[in-house]
Design an enzyme around this catalytic site. Structure first.
Site, PDB file in Angstrom:
ATOM      1  N   ASP A   5      -0.706  -7.562   1.483  1.00 25.29           N
ATOM      2  CA  ASP A   5      -0.085  -6.231   1.526  1.00 25.29           C
ATOM      3  C   ASP A   5       1.426  -6.384   1.666  1.00 25.29           C
ATOM      4  O   ASP A   5       2.001  -6.197   2.738  1.00 25.29           O
ATOM      5  CB  ASP A   5      -0.665  -5.433   2.695  1.00 25.29           C
ATOM      6  CG  ASP A   5      -0.227  -3.976   2.691  1.00 25.29           C
ATOM      7  OD1 ASP A   5       0.327  -3.526   1.676  1.00 25.29           O
ATOM      8  OD2 ASP A   5      -0.455  -3.301   3.715  1.00 25.29           O
ATOM      9  N   HIS A  62       0.808  -1.219   0.000  1.00 25.61           N
ATOM     10  CA  HIS A  62       0.000   0.000   0.000  1.00 25.61           C
ATOM     11  C   HIS A  62       0.842   1.271   0.000  1.00 25.61           C
ATOM     12  O   HIS A  62       0.339   2.353  -0.325  1.00 25.61           O
ATOM     13  CB  HIS A  62      -0.995   0.003   1.171  1.00 25.61           C
ATOM     14  CG  HIS A  62      -0.418   0.329   2.504  1.00 25.61           C
ATOM     15  ND1 HIS A  62      -0.112  -0.629   3.443  1.00 25.61           N
ATOM     16  CD2 HIS A  62      -0.111   1.514   3.077  1.00 25.61           C
ATOM     17  CE1 HIS A  62       0.355  -0.038   4.538  1.00 25.61           C
ATOM     18  NE2 HIS A  62       0.367   1.263   4.342  1.00 25.61           N
ATOM     19  N   SER A  99       4.051   2.231   8.770  1.00 29.23           N
ATOM     20  CA  SER A  99       3.709   1.339   7.667  1.00 29.23           C
ATOM     21  C   SER A  99       4.929   0.817   6.933  1.00 29.23           C
ATOM     22  O   SER A  99       5.888   1.540   6.683  1.00 29.23           O
ATOM     23  CB  SER A  99       2.834   2.072   6.651  1.00 29.23           C
ATOM     24  OG  SER A  99       1.489   1.759   6.820  1.00 29.23           O
TER      25      SER A  99
END
Length: 288
Positions: free
Chosen positions: A134, A88, A227
């Site tokens: 992901d 992502h 992230s």
């Protein structure tokens, strides 16, 4: 982009999916918008419940990934030419030449070993609407070597409930902030039973086989801008920071990509990237 930060109104029936699809410009939740309509946890440090550390103490494996000089995500060095991160992070950021990866730094303002990005492979199954698979592997323009540079191996065994792992990054230092912190932080979190995690997320997101959950509810967690960074056990990268509802929520644990589960994709992706680099016959990206 950063770890997706979502807080939910009870009367809103968990608006995670609608918000994700609505963010076409940055592919992340609009923090300013949410601040006006949602009540945030009053927590003061990120990584939640953790402490400031340095890249040398950490082991040198964490890298900062920037797009046109803006910090976007963390990543993990698994070879001198290969970085493991979240898929992502690259949504709406498709210009490879815009990416740089910097290793050997403790503060985002430090000068470390900087490399360009030559190629990126994301799982073909990844969608922002589901966050399934992901995971992405990145080929650097040149080997990442130098001071405070280290590497991790891929997770060798499945994770079990209660196992403690270490997550690190430059995530937000306050829930009202809109950018990363400058200091590197780290925290230890336990794996949470998948059945419990699936149950609490059932109205907002499907916890698939490619995911697992970890945190100390209400106390310890990763957050926005962590992230893509690693969740580590015994010098192995076993998780990739993916998403969550809130940060250190009392109800919702953080969600990570399960590296052991996606390991076949990672290994085939590495092979494809290194084959391309060597100039041999190209092979297709793995279709996972």
């Amino acid at each position: 982009m950063a770890r997706i930060l979502v807080c939910c109104l009870v009367v809103g029936i968990l608006i995670l999916m609608d918000d994700i699809q609505a963010q076409k410009k940055n592919q992340t939740i609009d923090l300013a918008k949410l601040a006006k309509i949602l009540r945030r946890p009053s927590l003061k440090t990120r990584v939640i419940g953790g402490h400031v550390t340095t890249i040398d103490k950490l082991g040198g494996y964490l890298v900062a990934m920037r797009y046109y000089n803006n910090f976007i995500c963390g990543g993990t060095l698994i070879r001198d030419l290969i970085v493991l991160t979240a898929a992502h992070c690259f949504e709406n950021r498709n210009v490879k030449e815009g990416w740089t990866v910097e290793g050997g730094i403790s503060r985002l303002t430090d000068s470390g070993v900087r490399r360009g990005v030559k190629d990126i492979i994301k799982s073909a199954e990844f969608r922002m609407t589901t966050m399934n698979m992901d995971v992405a592997v990145v080929l650097l323009s040149r080997p990442m070597v130098g001071k405070n540079i280290g590497f991790l191996t891929l997770c060798s065994t499945p994770l079990t409930t209660g196992k403690h792992l270490v997550v690190s990054g430059w995530g937000m230092t306050h829930p009202d902030n809109t950018g990363p912190d400058q200091l590197l932080r780290t925290v230890t979190v336990p794996v949470i039973e998948k059945r419990f995690c699936r149950n609490v997320y059932r109205l907002s997101a499907a916890i698939t086989d490619s995911m697992f959950c970890a945190s100390v509810l209400g106390k310890k967690d990763a957050c926005t801008y962590d992230s893509g960074g690693p969740l580590v056990y015994d010098r192995q990268v076993c998780g990739i920071v993916s998403f969550g509802i809130g940060c250190a929520s009392r109800r919702y644990p953080g969600v990570y990509t399960d590296v052991h589960y996606v390991k076949p994709f990672i290994e085939k992706g590495i092979k494809a990237l290194l084959t391309r680099r060597s100039g041999r016959t190209k092979i297709k990206a793995p279709k996972y």
